[in-house]
Design a protein around this motif. Structure first.
Motif, PDB file in Angstrom:
ATOM      1  N   PHE A 239       0.837  -1.201   0.000  1.00  8.17           N
ATOM      2  CA  PHE A 239       0.000   0.000   0.000  1.00  8.17           C
ATOM      3  C   PHE A 239       0.874   1.255   0.000  1.00  8.17           C
ATOM      4  N   HIS A 242       3.069   1.947  -3.228  1.00 11.21           N
ATOM      5  CA  HIS A 242       2.390   2.473  -4.420  1.00 11.21           C
ATOM      6  C   HIS A 242       1.816   3.868  -4.204  1.00 11.21           C
ATOM      7  N   GLU A 243       1.944   4.415  -2.993  1.00 12.49           N
ATOM      8  CA  GLU A 243       1.417   5.764  -2.772  1.00 12.49           C
ATOM      9  C   GLU A 243       2.121   6.815  -3.637  1.00 12.49           C
ATOM     10  N   THR A 246       0.812   6.644  -7.126  1.00 10.15           N
ATOM     11  CA  THR A 246      -0.588   7.079  -7.129  1.00 10.15           C
ATOM     12  C   THR A 246      -0.670   8.594  -7.088  1.00 10.15           C
ATOM     13  N   MET A 258      -2.330   0.169  -5.443  1.00 12.03           N
ATOM     14  CA  MET A 258      -2.566   0.710  -4.097  1.00 12.03           C
ATOM     15  C   MET A 258      -3.989   0.379  -3.644  1.00 12.03           C
ATOM     16  N   CYS A 262      -5.245  -1.884  -0.509  1.00  8.75           N
ATOM     17  CA  CYS A 262      -6.237  -1.355   0.431  1.00  8.75           C
ATOM     18  C   CYS A 262      -7.373  -2.361   0.638  1.00  8.75           C
TER      19      CYS A 262
END
Length: 520
Positions: A239, A242-243, A246, A258, A262
């Protein structure tokens, strides 16, 4: 604004005198043009929590010859011969001040940094001699001889570097012979560090790696609590990884990954509920909020992907209203992205990440009785319950069932698949085959949901979008009907796919689970 690939060899000169003599000879031969000299001042910046670095970029503000520019460079791996191939995005600035970034670099920096302030990492002052490399009457590239001072607080370091950069549009292979000859005749060696890397070392800075949330390996005979925390840590790491992508918004798969992490986190918190403290429920609600923000953008990404296909397959005379429709969707995506970025920049999101990471580091609680249960003993009941929920809804679905019921089944089937995946390390091939069968069902239901969402969004767009031409509104209605028809076709395929997901693969997994239940 420039957005290009920078292809260059970065080389070191152990013997500066030998290099100077060789460059002088190459100028005399016409293999290099006489040098142009200038002074350059560079500032490298990032946030205190290294948001640009974690996204794979270095940010540089440059002043040279009365001009200023901001540049983002990707942190590319170097080749064995000193060759680096990097993305380089630049925009001119009125002055060397990060607050003046308004173009392509500024937009990306704001998306990544959010409300975090940029700080100076180090400064580089360079004396540069630039030699053009002619080839068949054209400039094939540039050789740059740099003498640099890296300044970071009281620390300073000297760096002497030779860089050979291919001109835009010139393949690197055109310069390979020149570089090979220069290396042999001037005694050059591949540079071990880029200027950015050398600056970090001189400044004593070390960007942190992925957060340490605890072990992701539950061991051969884990308790339910150990397995739960191993699964949660693995998904939280994905998560967070990949922020940055994103936030940047250039690769839709980053947001997709992401969002998947989640979803898996939410599923794990529900599946392993009996092994987790009561406060874990609040984390699940917060992940639902984040997932909603991500999902809004992802749905529009999927729809824009469809729009590309509509435009490409349409005759030229039918494309204008489709292009108008695509522009309207792009506008809505930008609005959804702004809402998503505000959420990711919020105190609420930062608080959730901090608290959840601390929760994961603490690990299973001895005060939760379910955490101590052997996972092999708990798994059969947990997986049977998830499968029961799937069958309770799936067994009564048919072509005439409402789309909402198919979406509900999709969510239940996804949770069952994730549950089997969480336990797959215990059951090997039997679990893997079951996951594969469930994935087939999930893919069908996912495509069905994409078609339904596309139809709803296009109908809403035709009704609500201001400035949309009658032609584009009509096309939106027609395409919406096509999406609905596609959803009906997919529902006809459902019975066979559903039966395949619940037959032999599940029975094999059930038998393996029963065989491995501990005695006593």
């Amino acid at each position: 604004m420039q957005d290009r690939r920078e292809v260059e060899w970065q080389l070191e000169a152990p013997d500066p005198g030998r290099l100077a003599a060789r460059l002088e000879a190459l100028v005399a031969e016409g293999a290099l043009l006489p040098p142009r000299r200038r002074r350059i001042a560079d500032l490298y910046l990032d946030t205190a929590d290294w948001r640009l670095h974690r996204a794979g970029y270095a940010l540089r503000l440059r002043s040279a010859g009365g001009r200023a520019e901001a540049t983002m460079k990707s942190l590319a791996a170097r080749g064995g011969d000193g060759l680096r191939d990097r993305r380089e995005i630049s925009e001119p600035l009125p002055g060397p001040d990060a607050r003046l970034m308004r173009g392509a670099v500024g937009r990306r920096v704001r998306a990544l940094a959010g409300r975090r302030r940029l700080r100076t990492l180090f400064r580089v002052e360079t004396e540069r001699a630039s030699y053009a490399i002619p080839l068949d009457g054209e400039r094939a590239g540039t050789l740059e001889l740099d003498a640099s001072r890296i300044l970071a607080g009281d620390a300073a370091a000297l760096l002497r570097r030779v860089e050979v950069e291919a001109a835009p549009g010139v393949p690197a292979r055109e310069l390979e012979g020149f570089v090979r000859r220069l290396r042999e005749e001037a005694g050059l060696a591949p540079a071990g560090l880029s200027k950015y890397e050398a600056g970090l070392r001189a400044a004593g800075l070390a960007p942190p790696g992925p957060p340490d949330l605890g072990s992701e390996e539950p061991g051969p005979s884990p308790t339910l609590g150990e397995l739960a925390f191993a699964a949660l840590r693995a998904q939280m790491r994905r998560f967070l990884a990949h922020e940055p992508g994103t936030r940047l918004g250039e690769d839709p798969e980053e947001l997709h990954d992401m969002r998947v992490a989640c979803r898996r986190l939410r599923a794990a918190l529900r599946i392993f509920e009996e092994a987790l403290p009561a406060r874990a429920g609040r984390f699940r609600r917060e992940l639902g909020w984040v997932g909603g923000m991500l999902g809004e953008v992802r749905d529009l990404d999927v729809l824009l992907g469809m729009a590309e296909g509509w435009v490409a397959s349409a005759p030229p005379e039918d494309r204008p209203p489709l292009l108008e429709l695509r522009r309207a969707l792009e506008g809505r995506r930008e609005e959804a992205r702004r809402r998503m970025l505000r959420a990711l920049d919020s105190r609420r999101y930062r608080g959730f990440v901090g608290e959840f990471c601390a929760f994961l580091r603490r690990g299973p609680s001895g005060r939760v009785p379910g955490a101590a249960r052997p996972a092999l003993r708990a798994a059969p009941g947990l997986l049977r319950e998830q499968r029961r929920r799937v069958r309770a809804l799936g067994d009564r679905l048919g072509p005439g069932s409402p789309p909402e019921d198919y979406h509900r089944l999709r969510r239940r089937a996804r949770r069952l698949r994730y549950a089997v995946e969480f336990f797959s390390g215990l059951y090997g091939r039997a679990a893997e085959d079951c996951v594969l069968a469930l994935k087939g069902l999930q893919d069908l239901l996912g495509e069905h949901q994409d078609a339904e969402v596309a139809a709803q969004t296009l109908r809403r767009l035709a009704r609500e979008e201001r400035g949309l031409s009658p032609e584009a509104a009509f096309v939106a209605g027609e395409v919406s009907r096509g999406c609905r028809e596609r959803a009906r076709e997919l529902r006809k395929l459902f019975p066979r796919r559903y039966a395949g997901a619940g037959g032999r693969p599940w029975r094999r997994l059930r038998d393996e689970m029963e065989r491995r239940v501990p005695e006593g």
